[in-house]
Scaffold this active site. Structure first.
Site, PDB file in Angstrom:
ATOM      1  N   HIS A  84      -7.009  71.639  -4.515  1.00 37.73           N
ATOM      2  CA  HIS A  84      -6.581  71.661  -3.074  1.00 37.73           C
ATOM      3  C   HIS A  84      -5.832  72.996  -3.064  1.00 37.73           C
ATOM      4  O   HIS A  84      -5.647  74.178  -2.357  1.00 37.73           O
ATOM      5  CB  HIS A  84      -6.531  70.787  -2.649  1.00 37.73           C
ATOM      6  CG  HIS A  84      -6.035  70.558  -1.235  1.00 37.73           C
ATOM      7  ND1 HIS A  84      -6.478  71.205  -0.073  1.00 37.73           N
ATOM      8  CD2 HIS A  84      -4.865  70.163  -0.483  1.00 37.73           C
ATOM      9  CE1 HIS A  84      -6.007  71.214   0.813  1.00 37.73           C
ATOM     10  NE2 HIS A  84      -4.448  70.884   0.457  1.00 37.73           N
ATOM     11  N   HIS A 109       3.002  73.084  -1.533  1.00 42.20           N
ATOM     12  CA  HIS A 109       3.170  72.236  -0.524  1.00 42.20           C
ATOM     13  C   HIS A 109       2.769  70.816  -0.583  1.00 42.20           C
ATOM     14  O   HIS A 109       3.061  69.664   0.323  1.00 42.20           O
ATOM     15  CB  HIS A 109       2.429  72.698   0.564  1.00 42.20           C
ATOM     16  CG  HIS A 109       1.227  72.193   1.080  1.00 42.20           C
ATOM     17  ND1 HIS A 109      -0.645  73.170   0.097  1.00 42.20           N
ATOM     18  CD2 HIS A 109       0.165  71.439   0.991  1.00 42.20           C
ATOM     19  CE1 HIS A 109      -1.685  72.197  -0.211  1.00 42.20           C
ATOM     20  NE2 HIS A 109      -1.559  71.694   0.838  1.00 42.20           N
ATOM     21  N   ASP A 110       2.155  70.259  -1.787  1.00 45.27           N
ATOM     22  CA  ASP A 110       2.266  68.394  -1.314  1.00 45.27           C
ATOM     23  C   ASP A 110       2.731  67.669  -2.916  1.00 45.27           C
ATOM     24  O   ASP A 110       2.402  66.729  -2.668  1.00 45.27           O
ATOM     25  CB  ASP A 110       0.307  68.207  -1.660  1.00 45.27           C
ATOM     26  CG  ASP A 110      -0.614  67.894   0.147  1.00 45.27           C
ATOM     27  OD1 ASP A 110      -0.209  68.313   1.042  1.00 45.27           O
ATOM     28  OD2 ASP A 110      -1.583  68.942  -0.212  1.00 45.27           O
ATOM     29  N   GLU A 113       5.245  64.856  -1.216  1.00 43.61           N
ATOM     30  CA  GLU A 113       4.627  64.543  -0.232  1.00 43.61           C
ATOM     31  C   GLU A 113       3.775  63.465  -0.932  1.00 43.61           C
ATOM     32  O   GLU A 113       4.145  62.144  -0.605  1.00 43.61           O
ATOM     33  CB  GLU A 113       3.706  64.999   0.939  1.00 43.61           C
ATOM     34  CG  GLU A 113       3.088  64.127   2.444  1.00 43.61           C
ATOM     35  CD  GLU A 113       2.458  64.813   2.666  1.00 43.61           C
ATOM     36  OE1 GLU A 113       1.749  64.713   3.670  1.00 43.61           O
ATOM     37  OE2 GLU A 113       3.148  65.814   3.461  1.00 43.61           O
ATOM     38  N   ASP A 114       2.949  64.037  -1.931  1.00 47.13           N
ATOM     39  CA  ASP A 114       2.186  63.124  -3.070  1.00 47.13           C
ATOM     40  C   ASP A 114       2.620  62.754  -4.117  1.00 47.13           C
ATOM     41  O   ASP A 114       1.680  62.039  -5.144  1.00 47.13           O
ATOM     42  CB  ASP A 114       1.033  63.775  -2.604  1.00 47.13           C
ATOM     43  CG  ASP A 114      -0.083  63.770  -1.266  1.00 47.13           C
ATOM     44  OD1 ASP A 114       0.269  63.023  -0.665  1.00 47.13           O
ATOM     45  OD2 ASP A 114      -0.006  65.016  -0.903  1.00 47.13           O
ATOM     46  N   ASP A 170      -3.819  75.272   4.293  1.00 41.46           N
ATOM     47  CA  ASP A 170      -4.238  73.987   3.898  1.00 41.46           C
ATOM     48  C   ASP A 170      -5.693  73.327   5.209  1.00 41.46           C
ATOM     49  O   ASP A 170      -6.092  72.166   4.513  1.00 41.46           O
ATOM     50  CB  ASP A 170      -3.159  73.456   4.301  1.00 41.46           C
ATOM     51  CG  ASP A 170      -3.432  71.767   4.452  1.00 41.46           C
ATOM     52  OD1 ASP A 170      -3.440  71.526   3.200  1.00 41.46           O
ATOM     53  OD2 ASP A 170      -2.319  70.802   4.749  1.00 41.46           O
TER      54      ASP A 170
END
Length: 270
Positions: A84, A109-110, A113-114, A170
């Site tokens: 992704h 970018h994730d 957050e993840d 995204d």
């Protein structure tokens, strides 16, 4: 490993690899180096301003791949999660974005957050500009799912141009993935709610990158998917009639399913 556990034997003597339950390897150290060593510049930073752009970008991909090692997407095939962010960065680079900081932020970018990654760690490895964009793209962990979605709409006008560009790419990859085959367990209402919400965000961010905004608008106007054997418009408010061309974009495994049936995932080995 016993080959009989992972291959299917045929009468002609050939063997077809069969998916197996693999135990993922643990993530590497948070230093991002397989041997635990850290290369510092004269100011004690892990990133270097004079590092070549290609080297910097590949180091970013390597870092993100290590961080997302054990994660998979929620799609039918449970594809590796790293697919992704790489796709998000590729959408940007293929539509004219040449700022390597933006491409790096797209890949990362994730991560905050993840994964167990901090903004400080991003800054230490890739510099304050990349860290700032990643931070702008990171949802507040204290908000619920719906709360985070509402916050994305509220805060979108106040994001930097770079963060808005990452948001567009995204959303585009997520929407195209849903159009091809919705995540396992998603029904009509959830698909359409996601498209409606995504359009609210991307309409705000659109001026930051018109090329992606145009692709997104085309997607909203044409995207259908297939659920329980029926074609449904992904964005019911703006989607036009179903085109034959659109049918070819939907995963063929969904075409002949009856209600309650589940398509088979692709094998892990090819």
């Amino acid at each position: 490993m016993d080959l009989s556990e992972t291959t299917e034997h045929h009468g002609d003597g050939s063997r077809t690899p069969r998916p197996g339950n693999l135990t993922p390897s643990p993530p590497r150290s948070r230093a991002g180096s397989g041997n635990g060593k850290r290369t510092l510049d004269e100011k004690g930073r892990l990133w270097k301003e004079d590092e070549g752009e290609v080297a910097r970008l590949m180091r970013t991909v390597d870092f993100a791949a290590r961080k997302h090692t054990c994660q998979r997407r929620k799609d039918l095939d449970q594809t590796p999660y790293i697919n992704h962010p790489i796709a998000v960065s590729n959408f940007l680079s293929s539509t004219g974005i040449t700022d390597v900081r933006v491409l790096q932020a797209a890949i990362l970018h994730d991560t905050v957050e993840d994964t167990p990654t901090t903004i400080e760690e991003i800054a230490e490895h890739f510099g304050p500009d990349v860290a700032r964009i990643v931070q702008e793209c990171t949802d507040n962990p204290n908000l619920s799912g719906q709360g985070a979605k509402a916050e994305q709409v509220r805060s979108a006008p106040h994001k930097s141009k770079e963060a808005q560009q990452v948001k567009l790419a995204d959303k585009l990859h997520n929407l195209e993935s849903i159009r091809r085959a919705p995540p396992v367990g998603w029904g009509v209402r959830r698909v359409q709610a996601y498209f409606i919400w995504a359009k609210q965000v991307t309409d705000i961010c659109g001026p930051s990158h018109p090329a992606l905004a145009k692709r997104l608008q085309r997607l909203y106007e044409t995207a259908y998917t297939e659920i329980d054997g029926k074609y449904i418009p992904c964005h019911p408010e703006v989607c036009g009639p179903l085109l034959e061309e659109e049918k070819s974009r939907i995963d063929k495994r969904l075409h002949h399913l009856k209600k309650g049936e589940k398509p088979c995932p692709m094998p892990i080995f090819f």
